[in-house]
Design a protein around this motif. Structure first.
Motif, PDB file in Angstrom:
ATOM      1  N   VAL A   1     -11.953  -4.095  -4.780  1.00 47.16           N
ATOM      2  CA  VAL A   1     -11.314  -4.492  -3.828  1.00 47.16           C
ATOM      3  C   VAL A   1     -10.168  -5.457  -4.187  1.00 47.16           C
ATOM      4  O   VAL A   1     -10.245  -6.404  -5.407  1.00 47.16           O
ATOM      5  N   LEU A   2      -8.979  -5.412  -3.581  1.00 44.77           N
ATOM      6  CA  LEU A   2      -7.838  -5.924  -3.852  1.00 44.77           C
ATOM      7  C   LEU A   2      -7.389  -6.955  -2.789  1.00 44.77           C
ATOM      8  O   LEU A   2      -6.871  -6.668  -1.828  1.00 44.77           O
TER       9      LEU A   2
ATOM     10  N   LEU B   1      -7.038  -4.770   0.396  1.00 41.64           N
ATOM     11  CA  LEU B   1      -7.319  -3.055   0.338  1.00 41.64           C
ATOM     12  C   LEU B   1      -8.636  -2.891  -0.393  1.00 41.64           C
ATOM     13  O   LEU B   1      -8.701  -3.674  -1.095  1.00 41.64           O
ATOM     14  N   ILE B   2      -9.272  -1.858  -0.046  1.00 41.42           N
ATOM     15  CA  ILE B   2     -10.336  -1.436  -0.572  1.00 41.42           C
ATOM     16  C   ILE B   2     -10.101  -0.176  -1.216  1.00 41.42           C
ATOM     17  O   ILE B   2      -9.403   0.907  -0.647  1.00 41.42           O
TER      18      ILE B   2
ATOM     19  N   VAL C   1      -4.825   8.657  -8.135  1.00 39.89           N
ATOM     20  CA  VAL C   1      -6.269   9.012  -8.039  1.00 39.89           C
ATOM     21  C   VAL C   1      -6.953   8.141  -7.067  1.00 39.89           C
ATOM     22  O   VAL C   1      -7.955   8.544  -6.658  1.00 39.89           O
ATOM     23  N   ALA C   2      -6.320   7.150  -6.384  1.00 39.82           N
ATOM     24  CA  ALA C   2      -7.209   6.176  -5.747  1.00 39.82           C
ATOM     25  C   ALA C   2      -6.704   6.521  -3.993  1.00 39.82           C
ATOM     26  O   ALA C   2      -5.355   6.652  -3.862  1.00 39.82           O
ATOM     27  N   VAL C   3      -7.602   6.070  -3.399  1.00 34.42           N
ATOM     28  CA  VAL C   3      -7.633   5.767  -1.929  1.00 34.42           C
ATOM     29  C   VAL C   3      -7.326   4.709  -1.464  1.00 34.42           C
ATOM     30  O   VAL C   3      -8.615   3.690  -1.863  1.00 34.42           O
ATOM     31  N   LEU C   4      -6.353   3.961  -0.794  1.00 38.66           N
ATOM     32  CA  LEU C   4      -6.484   2.541  -0.403  1.00 38.66           C
ATOM     33  C   LEU C   4      -6.568   2.441   0.953  1.00 38.66           C
ATOM     34  O   LEU C   4      -6.032   3.033   1.733  1.00 38.66           O
ATOM     35  N   GLU C   5      -7.742   1.635   1.270  1.00 41.91           N
ATOM     36  CA  GLU C   5      -8.258   1.525   2.559  1.00 41.91           C
ATOM     37  C   GLU C   5      -8.007   0.046   3.020  1.00 41.91           C
ATOM     38  O   GLU C   5      -8.425  -0.848   2.488  1.00 41.91           O
ATOM     39  N   PRO C   6      -7.088  -0.382   4.081  1.00 43.83           N
ATOM     40  CA  PRO C   6      -7.070  -1.627   4.552  1.00 43.83           C
ATOM     41  C   PRO C   6      -8.263  -2.057   5.148  1.00 43.83           C
ATOM     42  O   PRO C   6      -9.132  -1.681   5.924  1.00 43.83           O
TER      43      PRO C   6
ATOM     44  N   ARG D   1       0.792  -1.266  -0.067  1.00 38.65           N
ATOM     45  CA  ARG D   1      -0.056   0.129   0.017  1.00 38.65           C
ATOM     46  C   ARG D   1       0.899   1.297   0.025  1.00 38.65           C
ATOM     47  O   ARG D   1       0.524   2.179  -0.764  1.00 38.65           O
ATOM     48  N   ARG D   2       2.072   1.156   1.016  1.00 36.62           N
ATOM     49  CA  ARG D   2       2.775   2.389   0.916  1.00 36.62           C
ATOM     50  C   ARG D   2       3.529   2.722  -0.598  1.00 36.62           C
ATOM     51  O   ARG D   2       3.764   3.919  -0.836  1.00 36.62           O
ATOM     52  N   ALA D   3       4.000   1.519  -1.063  1.00 37.16           N
ATOM     53  CA  ALA D   3       4.585   1.634  -2.370  1.00 37.16           C
ATOM     54  C   ALA D   3       3.571   2.331  -3.339  1.00 37.16           C
ATOM     55  O   ALA D   3       4.162   3.054  -4.183  1.00 37.16           O
ATOM     56  N   VAL D   4       2.307   1.788  -3.424  1.00 40.19           N
ATOM     57  CA  VAL D   4       1.285   2.378  -4.422  1.00 40.19           C
ATOM     58  C   VAL D   4       1.158   3.829  -4.222  1.00 40.19           C
ATOM     59  O   VAL D   4       1.035   4.626  -4.943  1.00 40.19           O
TER      60      VAL D   4
END
Length: 317
Positions: A284-285, A273-274, A259-264, A207-210
């Motif tokens: 949903v990933l 991740l959502i 453009v995305a917000v990654l939510e654990p 997530r941090r990398a993306v």
């Protein structure tokens, strides 16, 4: 005359008392079947979900199970749990055969509908494994009856006699089916999958990398032969074939960084991740982690498969 009136009144009162007792009896019976259904609802949902790979369809199965259950005289049921599982299994088998026909014309990779799971599911290693994306994809390779037998036997440890009643087979046939399904799954199930803690660390690093657009760090957490499956169902943009290899996967993922917000979130028993765009769930990933590296990415984008989870996340906020 007075005696006759008294007799008439007694008969009417007796009828009213009997009717009241009858109403109470019906109310007690309704309460009993409701309590039994509620007590086993989580089990029934999990049975249906593991057979179907769809939370929305599992809810439909539970509704059908309830409608059949309320028509049953509870006094004739020796084991309520087994009876409810039998109804649920039969309804799920009917849905599973219909889903099979739908999947034949599905555009692009088909992935299970993501299920929001609580920490206690993740802590139950056996349950978390059984609802994981990777395992549900393995179960997709079984026939409907094999899948039902495997789920009831291997996940819920039901006896062969109980399963036989649920799937309409003899106990001897169920033993053979269970053996065949177990061997089939064992040959295909993921091996050496990481613990929940290791998966969480890897997903956090991903997530941090993306989010930072650090492609070098992203390559560091992806296995060289990582596979990305994207399920858009022909409704939204998605790759129609698996994306294979770290470089190719990074190229795809790089498009969402800005453009995305990654939510654990906990999805199917694993950290995941959502992906939100404009506050709405876009993807949903879910991930499979082996030896600290991501070997599988499962991106569910089909809006129909996200609607149930969207409702669940809205309630939890």
């Amino acid at each position: 005359m007075n005696d006759r009136k008294r007799d008439d009144r007694t008969r009417h009162e007796g009828t009213r008392d009997d009717g009241t007792r009858g109403d109470r009896s019906r109310q007690d019976a309704t309460r009993d079947v409701t309590e039994a259904f509620v007590a086993h609802r989580r089990l029934l949902f999990t049975v249906a979900y593991e057979m179907l790979g769809s939370a929305a369809d599992a809810e439909d199965v539970l509704q059908e199970t309830w409608l059949r259950w309320v028509g049953v005289d509870p006094g004739t049921v020796r084991d309520q749990r087994a009876y409810l599982v039998r109804i649920t299994t039969r309804q799920a088998l009917t849905h599973l055969r219909t889903l099979g026909r739908r999947k034949e014309s599905y555009l692009g990779p088909w992935l299970p509908e993501p299920l929001l799971t609580t920490p206690d599911v993740a802590e139950d290693a056996e349950l978390a494994d059984s609802v994981s994306m990777a395992m549900l994809l393995v179960l997709e390779t079984l026939t409907p009856t094999e899948r039902a037998v495997f789920v009831l036997r291997e996940v819920f440890d039901l006896g062969h006699d109980e399963i036989a009643e649920a799937v309409g087979k003899t106990p001897a046939a169920v033993r053979q089916i269970a053996h065949r399904a177990r061997a089939h799954v064992a040959a295909r199930r993921p091996r050496g999958v990481a613990s929940a803690a290791e998966t969480r660390r890897t997903v956090d690093a991903f997530r941090r990398a993306v989010e930072t657009g650090d492609l070098r760090r992203l390559l560091d957490v992806l296995a060289p032969d990582v596979v990305l499956l994207t399920d858009g169902g022909g409704v939204v943009r998605a790759a129609l074939a698996p994306v294979v290899g770290a470089d190719e996967v990074v190229r795809v993922l790089g498009r969402i960084a800005a453009v995305a917000v990654l939510e654990p979130a906990g999805i199917n028993g694993d950290p995941a991740l959502i992906v939100r765009l404009g506050g709405e769930i876009d993807t949903v990933l879910a991930m499979r982690v082996d030896d600290g590296l991501i070997t599988g990415l499962y991106a569910v984008r089909n809006p129909e498969k996200l609607s149930y989870l969207a409702g669940e996340t809205a309630l939890s906020r």
